[in-house]
Design an enzyme around this catalytic site. Structure first.
Site, PDB file in Angstrom:
ATOM      1  N   GLU A   1     -29.281 -20.656 -14.442  1.00 35.81           N
ATOM      2  CA  GLU A   1     -29.119 -20.063 -15.441  1.00 35.81           C
ATOM      3  C   GLU A   1     -28.046 -18.375 -15.763  1.00 35.81           C
ATOM      4  OE1 GLU A   1     -30.398 -22.971 -17.796  1.00 35.81           O
ATOM      5  OE2 GLU A   1     -29.911 -21.714 -18.801  1.00 35.81           O
TER       6      GLU A   1
ATOM      7  N   ASP B   1       6.290 -23.319 -18.782  1.00 30.29           N
ATOM      8  CA  ASP B   1       4.855 -24.203 -20.021  1.00 30.29           C
ATOM      9  C   ASP B   1       4.330 -24.002 -20.825  1.00 30.29           C
ATOM     10  OD1 ASP B   1       3.060 -23.351 -16.988  1.00 30.29           O
ATOM     11  OD2 ASP B   1       3.873 -22.306 -18.517  1.00 30.29           O
TER      12      ASP B   1
ATOM     13  N   ARG C   1      -0.565 -21.882  -8.324  1.00 32.81           N
ATOM     14  CA  ARG C   1       0.974 -22.450  -9.115  1.00 32.81           C
ATOM     15  C   ARG C   1       1.523 -21.383  -9.311  1.00 32.81           C
ATOM     16  NH1 ARG C   1       1.670 -22.734 -14.724  1.00 32.81           N
ATOM     17  NH2 ARG C   1       2.852 -25.045 -14.137  1.00 32.81           N
TER      18      ARG C   1
ATOM     19  N   PRO D   1     -20.615 -19.002 -19.432  1.00 30.89           N
ATOM     20  CA  PRO D   1     -20.233 -19.284 -20.505  1.00 30.89           C
ATOM     21  C   PRO D   1     -20.193 -18.548 -21.762  1.00 30.89           C
ATOM     22  CG  PRO D   1     -22.575 -20.250 -19.779  1.00 30.89           C
ATOM     23  CD  PRO D   1     -21.752 -19.144 -19.032  1.00 30.89           C
TER      24      PRO D   1
HETATM   25  N1  LIG Z   1     -17.298 -21.684 -19.361  1.00 29.59           N
HETATM   26  C1  LIG Z   1     -17.706 -22.339 -19.203  1.00 29.59           C
HETATM   27  C2  LIG Z   1     -18.519 -21.839 -17.884  1.00 29.59           C
HETATM   28  C3  LIG Z   1     -19.831 -21.975 -17.211  1.00 29.59           C
HETATM   29  C4  LIG Z   1     -20.396 -21.353 -16.686  1.00 29.59           C
HETATM   30  C5  LIG Z   1     -20.084 -21.095 -15.211  1.00 29.59           C
HETATM   31  C6  LIG Z   1     -21.044 -20.545 -14.332  1.00 29.59           C
HETATM   32  C7  LIG Z   1     -22.434 -20.799 -14.845  1.00 29.59           C
HETATM   33  C8  LIG Z   1     -23.578 -20.439 -13.375  1.00 29.59           C
HETATM   34  C9  LIG Z   1     -24.660 -21.818 -14.292  1.00 29.59           C
HETATM   35  N2  LIG Z   1     -24.262 -21.733 -15.127  1.00 29.59           N
HETATM   36  C10 LIG Z   1     -25.007 -22.763 -16.240  1.00 29.59           C
HETATM   37  C11 LIG Z   1     -25.301 -22.220 -17.531  1.00 29.59           C
HETATM   38  C12 LIG Z   1     -26.085 -22.813 -18.401  1.00 29.59           C
HETATM   39  C13 LIG Z   1     -26.166 -22.096 -19.013  1.00 29.59           C
HETATM   40  C14 LIG Z   1     -26.276 -20.785 -19.272  1.00 29.59           C
HETATM   41  C15 LIG Z   1     -25.958 -20.414 -17.888  1.00 29.59           C
HETATM   42  N3  LIG Z   1     -25.095 -21.082 -17.316  1.00 29.59           N
HETATM   43  C16 LIG Z   1     -22.773 -21.495 -15.367  1.00 29.59           C
HETATM   44  C17 LIG Z   1     -21.593 -22.212 -16.128  1.00 29.59           C
HETATM   45  N4  LIG Z   1     -19.938 -23.380 -18.173  1.00 29.59           N
HETATM   46  N5  LIG Z   1     -18.740 -23.181 -19.438  1.00 29.59           N
END
Ligand SMILES: Nc1cc(-c2ccc3ccn(Cc4ccccn4)c3c2)[nH]n1
Length: 240
Positions: free
Chosen positions: A113, A170, A155, A86
């Site tokens: 996490e 697109d 794609r 995230p």
């Molecule tokens: N655009 C995105 C990508 C993700 C993502 C990707 C990989 C992981 C691995 C664990 N978590 C949960 C998590 C929750 C809280 C803080 C960190 N990570 C992920 C979340 N969420 N939204």
């Protein structure tokens, strides 16, 4: 292109072998390898996580397991390592276009996490590492993000889409959202297809479609309009 994915939930990536992407794999346009991270654990519990230094909620994925897995999967072949998070840079159509030119992509799917930061740091010395986000919302792990990114990239590969022109036309490729689309019947539940689309006047149709794309982009994504290069809009566009 070869794509490898490392995850503790290999089954999450099964959709990549369905439909269009599945046919691309069968046609040899792309190779896909999905690897279970736990194959690189050595303890009876197959532990992949541990408590975070400094305290805080949840668990963090251990660097040792990831290191063994990525050493094995990456091998000596150069590859772009992609770590969904995230906290990553935004994954956009431009990212997909750039990655479509890569020989190899390796995706590290975190859970809990996230993955100990030293994994990203350690591999940054070996080749390109991208920490990317697919949007401003928090998922439970990286697998869904990988499904999204792999579909957006594959794609674009030659031979994957039946109609390759659509990859250029697109949404986002010209910086605007796509306008509305219609098919038969000409009238449905009292709603008619816009006359211009049935006029056979291709110039008028192109103008109408551009106007609807500008209208929709202005209404839903004004940020995209602001990001357009100055010469992207012609006089007719500006009339909009
Ligand atoms: N655009 C995105 C990508 C993700 C993502 C990707 C990989 C992981 C691995 C664990 N978590 C949960 C998590 C929750 C809280 C803080 C960190 N990570 C992920 C979340 N969420 N939204």
């Amino acid at each position: 292109m070869r794509i490898d994915v490392v995850t503790i939930f290999p089954g999450y990536l099964a959709p990549l072998r369905e439909a269009l992407l599945g046919r691309a794999i069968e046609a040899g346009l792309v190779e896909l390898g999905v690897h279970d991270l736990r194959d690189w654990t050595h303890d009876v519990h197959q532990a992949v996580d541990d408590s975070p230094y400094g305290g805080g909620p949840g668990m963090v994925m251990r660097p040792q397991v990831w290191g063994e897995a990525l050493d094995a999967v990456l091998g000596e072949e150069p590859a772009r390592l992609v770590v969904p998070t995230p906290a990553g840079r935004p994954f956009t159509q431009a990212t997909a276009q750039a990655w479509a030119a890569e020989e190899r992509l390796v995706f590290a799917c975190g859970r809990y996490e996230g993955i100990d930061q030293r994994v990203v740091d350690a591999y940054a010395d070996r080749g390109p590492v991208d920490e990317v986000s697919i949007g401003d919302y928090v998922l439970v792990g990286g697998e869904v993000a990988v499904l999204v990114m792999v579909e957006a990239v594959v794609r674009l590969l030659p031979g994957v889409l039946g109609n390759p022109v659509s990859a250029q036309e697109d949404s986002f490729s010209d910086g605007l959202l796509e306008g509305p689309a219609y098919t038969r019947p000409v009238s449905w539940r009292g709603l008619d297809v816009p006359d211009v689309l049935r006029s056979g006047n291709h110039a008028a149709i192109a103008r109408w479609r551009r106007d609807r794309a500008l209208e929709r982009t202005a209404a839903r994504r004004p940020d995209l309009l602001d990001a357009l290069p100055p010469d992207a809009l012609d006089r007719a566009d500006r009339a909009f």
